[in-house]
Motif scaffolding. Structure first.
Motif, mmCIF file in Angstrom:
data_model
loop_
_atom_site.group_PDB
_atom_site.id
_atom_site.type_symbol
_atom_site.label_atom_id
_atom_site.label_comp_id
_atom_site.label_asym_id
_atom_site.label_seq_id
_atom_site.Cartn_x
_atom_site.Cartn_y
_atom_site.Cartn_z
ATOM 1 N N THR A 221 -0.367 -12.446 2.336
ATOM 2 C CA THR A 221 0.091 -11.133 1.874
ATOM 3 C C THR A 221 0.086 -11.121 0.356
ATOM 4 O O THR A 221 0.750 -11.953 -0.278
ATOM 5 C CB THR A 221 1.516 -10.825 2.386
ATOM 6 N N LYS A 223 0.922 -8.984 -3.071
ATOM 7 C CA LYS A 223 1.777 -7.898 -3.554
ATOM 8 C C LYS A 223 1.485 -7.643 -5.027
ATOM 9 O O LYS A 223 1.430 -8.565 -5.837
ATOM 10 C CB LYS A 223 3.258 -8.253 -3.384
ATOM 11 N N GLU A 268 -2.801 -7.339 3.308
ATOM 12 C CA GLU A 268 -2.983 -8.610 4.011
ATOM 13 C C GLU A 268 -4.451 -8.999 3.964
ATOM 14 O O GLU A 268 -5.338 -8.173 4.240
ATOM 15 C CB GLU A 268 -2.513 -8.498 5.463
#
Length: 302
Positions: A221, A223, A268
């Motif tokens: 993931t 960010k 993702e």
């Protein structure tokens, strides 16, 4: 029920009629927010009013101090407002606003803890009136709102039908409400803008922080956090070799608590994917979009 409309319309234009020469093709708004509490907690005011220019509070009034006080950079501005006169106006509004709250409680025969809120104001785009609102809520639920196209008050609650009948008993009140939203409020906003360009037009560029998280056997993931920017309009997206990636739905922009904002977007990707993945940031403070590439060996980059 107390007649709230005439008091809210007693907005004497203290600032004259000079119009700024330009608005930089931007949107500006003037909004007043009122809150009344039937049973305030100890130390809390039963009534308070805050005025906003765009998202910035520029004056505040509450029932304990009984004075309208400029906030932030506007506390250093001379000639923007007659604050003694504004304080008297807010006192009158407080009295009628709280009387209205009491009358709603009488209608429901409930003298418990309740909240009454009002919001009204207007917007300019390129120096032209482009929007307005005037509405009220009781215990967080829509109560009544003004429709300037009718014109008239639209009840959104059982008790509000009585409010509508009283507020529209004299047609002049409806016409004055319409005139306030379409003429008086925009003119006031134009005048306020003469003293407010610096805080409202400032451009604070974003800083960018990239992080990643991997759970064993699952995807990575990524960010992208943008922070420290103003104004709040912001666009963020992840790209792979320049192509936009399917990210989580765009998050809201959140205030940081220091007068700036923050926003983030996540995506993702395969745990072993090497990219190149980049976060693209678009903001009015930037001459061109800012692209920050994720580097697996350097988890954060600003």
């Amino acid at each position: 029920m107390g007649t709230l409309v005439p008091v809210l319309l007693c907005l004497t234009l203290l600032l004259g009629s000079t119009v700024p020469q330009e608005t930089n093709n931007r949107s500006y708004s003037l909004t007043f927010l009122y809150t009344g509490l039937s049973r305030p907690t100890e130390g809390s005011p039963k009534f308070q009013a805050t005025a906003y220019l765009n998202d910035l509070a520029f004056f505040h009034y509450h029932s304990k101090r009984k004075t309208a006080e400029p906030l932030g950079p506007w506390s250093q501005v001379e000639g923007m407002e007659d604050w003694e006169k504004e304080s008297e106006l807010q006192k009158a509004r407080e009295e009628v606003f709280m009387a209205t709250l009491n009358d709603i409680m009488d209608y429901y025969k409930d003298r418990g803890s309740h909240t009454f809120q009002g919001m009204f104001g207007c917007e300019l785009w390129n120096n032209t009136a482009s929007g307005a609102l005037w509405k009220y809520a009781y215990d967080g639920q829509d109560f009544i709102q003004f429709n300037k196209d009718l014109p008239g008050w639209v009840p959104l609650d059982a008790a509000a039908l009585t409010t509508k009948q009283k507020w529209e008993a004299e047609k002049v009140y409806v016409q004055r409400a319409k005139a306030y939203l379409e003429e008086e409020c925009p003119e006031m906003l134009r005048r306020y803008l003469e003293h407010s360009r610096s805080p409202l037009d400032r451009q604070d560029p974003p800083s960018v922080l990239l992080t990643s998280h991997v759970v064993a056997g699952e995807n990575r993931t990524l960010k992208c956090l943008a922070y420290g920017f103003y104004p709040p309009d912001m666009d963020l997206r992840w790209t792979l070799a320049g192509e936009a990636q399917k990210s989580e739905p765009k998050r809201d922009v959140f205030p940081s608590g220091d007068g700036t904002y923050q926003a983030w977007v996540v995506v993702e990707v395969p745990a072993q994917g090497r990219g190149p993945y980049s976060c693209q940031v678009e903001h009015s403070s930037l001459a061109e979009p800012l692209t920050v590439q994720w580097d697996e060996t350097q988890e954060a980059r600003g």
